[in-house]
Design a protein around this motif. Sequence first.
Motif, mmCIF file in Angstrom:
data_model
loop_
_atom_site.group_PDB
_atom_site.id
_atom_site.type_symbol
_atom_site.label_atom_id
_atom_site.label_comp_id
_atom_site.label_asym_id
_atom_site.label_seq_id
_atom_site.Cartn_x
_atom_site.Cartn_y
_atom_site.Cartn_z
ATOM 1 N N GLY A 144 0.796 -1.222 0.000
ATOM 2 C CA GLY A 144 0.000 0.000 0.000
ATOM 3 C C GLY A 144 0.825 1.266 0.000
ATOM 4 O O GLY A 144 0.436 2.268 -0.584
ATOM 5 N N SER A 145 1.975 1.240 0.659
ATOM 6 C CA SER A 145 2.861 2.395 0.755
ATOM 7 C C SER A 145 4.196 1.929 1.304
ATOM 8 O O SER A 145 4.313 0.807 1.817
ATOM 9 N N VAL A 146 5.199 2.800 1.231
ATOM 10 C CA VAL A 146 6.483 2.470 1.841
ATOM 11 C C VAL A 146 6.333 2.386 3.358
ATOM 12 O O VAL A 146 6.945 1.533 4.010
ATOM 13 N N GLU A 147 5.495 3.245 3.928
ATOM 14 C CA GLU A 147 5.242 3.151 5.369
ATOM 15 C C GLU A 147 4.621 1.808 5.723
ATOM 16 O O GLU A 147 4.991 1.174 6.730
ATOM 17 N N GLY A 148 3.674 1.347 4.918
ATOM 18 C CA GLY A 148 3.070 0.042 5.160
ATOM 19 C C GLY A 148 4.096 -1.075 5.094
ATOM 20 O O GLY A 148 4.061 -2.015 5.900
ATOM 21 N N TYR A 149 5.010 -0.984 4.133
ATOM 22 C CA TYR A 149 6.103 -1.955 4.017
ATOM 23 C C TYR A 149 6.943 -1.969 5.292
ATOM 24 O O TYR A 149 7.282 -3.038 5.827
ATOM 25 N N CYS A 150 7.264 -0.779 5.794
ATOM 26 C CA CYS A 150 8.090 -0.689 6.995
ATOM 27 C C CYS A 150 7.359 -1.254 8.211
ATOM 28 O O CYS A 150 7.943 -2.005 9.008
ATOM 29 N N LEU A 151 6.094 -0.933 8.360
ATOM 30 C CA LEU A 151 5.325 -1.405 9.512
ATOM 31 C C LEU A 151 5.108 -2.913 9.471
ATOM 32 O O LEU A 151 5.124 -3.581 10.509
ATOM 33 N N ARG A 152 4.921 -3.444 8.283
ATOM 34 C CA ARG A 152 4.706 -4.890 8.147
ATOM 35 C C ARG A 152 5.986 -5.679 8.369
ATOM 36 O O ARG A 152 5.950 -6.902 8.590
ATOM 37 N N ASN A 153 7.126 -5.012 8.302
ATOM 38 C CA ASN A 153 8.407 -5.723 8.396
ATOM 39 C C ASN A 153 9.209 -5.361 9.648
ATOM 40 O O ASN A 153 10.419 -5.566 9.682
ATOM 41 N N GLY A 154 8.516 -4.839 10.665
ATOM 42 C CA GLY A 154 9.184 -4.723 11.948
ATOM 43 C C GLY A 154 9.241 -3.366 12.595
ATOM 44 O O GLY A 154 9.580 -3.264 13.776
ATOM 45 N N MET A 155 8.954 -2.302 11.869
ATOM 46 C CA MET A 155 8.978 -0.994 12.489
ATOM 47 C C MET A 155 7.679 -0.733 13.243
ATOM 48 O O MET A 155 6.618 -1.241 12.869
ATOM 49 N N GLU A 156 7.779 0.087 14.275
ATOM 50 C CA GLU A 156 6.612 0.512 15.032
ATOM 51 C C GLU A 156 6.199 1.913 14.587
ATOM 52 O O GLU A 156 7.044 2.707 14.168
ATOM 53 N N PRO A 157 4.897 2.243 14.666
ATOM 54 C CA PRO A 157 4.471 3.598 14.274
ATOM 55 C C PRO A 157 5.243 4.694 14.996
ATOM 56 O O PRO A 157 5.570 5.723 14.403
ATOM 57 N N ALA A 158 5.562 4.477 16.279
ATOM 58 C CA ALA A 158 6.310 5.486 17.030
ATOM 59 C C ALA A 158 7.705 5.692 16.462
ATOM 60 O O ALA A 158 8.239 6.817 16.480
ATOM 61 N N GLU A 159 8.305 4.621 15.934
ATOM 62 C CA GLU A 159 9.643 4.737 15.343
ATOM 63 C C GLU A 159 9.597 5.494 14.025
ATOM 64 O O GLU A 159 10.497 6.288 13.715
ATOM 65 N N VAL A 160 8.548 5.270 13.248
ATOM 66 C CA VAL A 160 8.371 6.034 12.013
ATOM 67 C C VAL A 160 8.247 7.519 12.334
ATOM 68 O O VAL A 160 8.883 8.373 11.700
ATOM 69 N N GLN A 161 7.446 7.837 13.341
ATOM 70 C CA GLN A 161 7.270 9.229 13.720
ATOM 71 C C GLN A 161 8.565 9.831 14.258
ATOM 72 O O GLN A 161 8.884 10.994 13.984
ATOM 73 N N THR A 162 9.325 9.046 14.997
ATOM 74 C CA THR A 162 10.612 9.529 15.506
ATOM 75 C C THR A 162 11.545 9.897 14.364
ATOM 76 O O THR A 162 12.221 10.941 14.406
ATOM 77 N N LEU A 163 11.596 9.062 13.341
ATOM 78 C CA LEU A 163 12.447 9.362 12.183
ATOM 79 C C LEU A 163 11.985 10.645 11.497
ATOM 80 O O LEU A 163 12.817 11.487 11.106
ATOM 81 N N ARG A 164 10.692 10.824 11.351
ATOM 82 C CA ARG A 164 10.192 12.041 10.693
ATOM 83 C C ARG A 164 10.479 13.271 11.541
ATOM 84 O O ARG A 164 10.878 14.322 11.021
ATOM 85 N N ASP A 165 10.316 13.158 12.863
ATOM 86 C CA ASP A 165 10.623 14.284 13.733
ATOM 87 C C ASP A 165 12.111 14.615 13.680
ATOM 88 O O ASP A 165 12.512 15.779 13.725
ATOM 89 N N LEU A 166 12.929 13.581 13.582
ATOM 90 C CA LEU A 166 14.386 13.757 13.579
ATOM 91 C C LEU A 166 14.880 14.363 12.279
ATOM 92 O O LEU A 166 15.750 15.252 12.284
ATOM 93 N N PHE A 167 14.335 13.903 11.146
ATOM 94 C CA PHE A 167 14.916 14.237 9.852
ATOM 95 C C PHE A 167 14.280 15.427 9.138
ATOM 96 O O PHE A 167 14.836 15.910 8.168
ATOM 97 N N LEU A 168 13.102 15.850 9.555
ATOM 98 C CA LEU A 168 12.395 16.856 8.771
ATOM 99 C C LEU A 168 12.415 18.206 9.470
ATOM 100 O O LEU A 168 12.271 18.303 10.683
ATOM 101 N N GLU A 169 12.595 19.235 8.663
ATOM 102 C CA GLU A 169 12.570 20.607 9.182
ATOM 103 C C GLU A 169 11.601 21.450 8.374
ATOM 104 O O GLU A 169 11.161 21.052 7.323
#
Length: 279
Positions: free
Chosen positions: A254-279
């Motif tokens: 469905g999306s790259v995020e869906g791929y990441c969540l289905r393969n071991g990442m947690e939603p909180a970790e996705v959000q942490t990466l976005r908070d860390l990398f985006l300005e």
Amino acid sequence: MAEHQTQSGPVQGKNKEDFVPEGDGRGITISGVPNARGIGGFPTLDGRRTKSGLFFRSAGLNFMDEGGVDDLHRLGVKLVVDLRAPWEVSQWPYQLPDDIKVERVSLLSEDSQPGDGSDGTLGEQAQGEELGMQMAPMYRDIAFGSAGKIMGILKELATGDGHPMLIHCTAGKDRTGITAGILMSLLGVQEDMVVSSYAQSAGNLGQAFKEAVLKGLPADAQGADDLEGAQSALLASPPALLQGLLQEIRQRFGSVEGYCLRNGMEPAEVQTLRDLFLE
């Protein structure tokens, strides 16, 4: 900042081939190492930009000359993730000081061997789209067969001590390009920009790199029938190859995020990466 209407549509007012990121995505210096850059300065679909100084990618650190370690220290690199297969690590070793941690995370199938085409350097003679078709199974094997390993890298990047991180394989274009492309896509970088960044590897790898790698391959991997194909694949990063892989990820998950969540990442970790990398 320009508005983005679709993930695959062009950034308004910019030619994607000519786009130069306003950050370390334009390139970094690790003395002697080709294809070294970050992912900073790329526009995202929500009108933000990726930050510099957190994530770097390059060809193998075995190419470093005397100033390479000083450059790693200047960049603040704390963790190097070596994506090469064991035979590549043995063939092209390097050593870093104790204050830079090195993790080995091979993204190739365990049974891959030099000369079978699965390392992204050797294969049958092919050009252009044909070459992309030759390399596509290897890309799928990396993205889907080693998805858990890729997620492990991203999860570590989301921790407090996981950055600045540098990842590399041999050329810094296939395994490294897939991992960087998944991260950039997860952060919301427009697909055209993700693919364009990936495709730059072909121009970043020169004749000296090609000769050094071909010279270092085991003798039985350099048969005359394979040599021309090996040279082509060694430097190739056709845009359609990564674009096709990202499309297949979306079709399956469905999306790259869906791929990441289905393969071991947690939603909180996705959000942490976005908070860390985006300005």
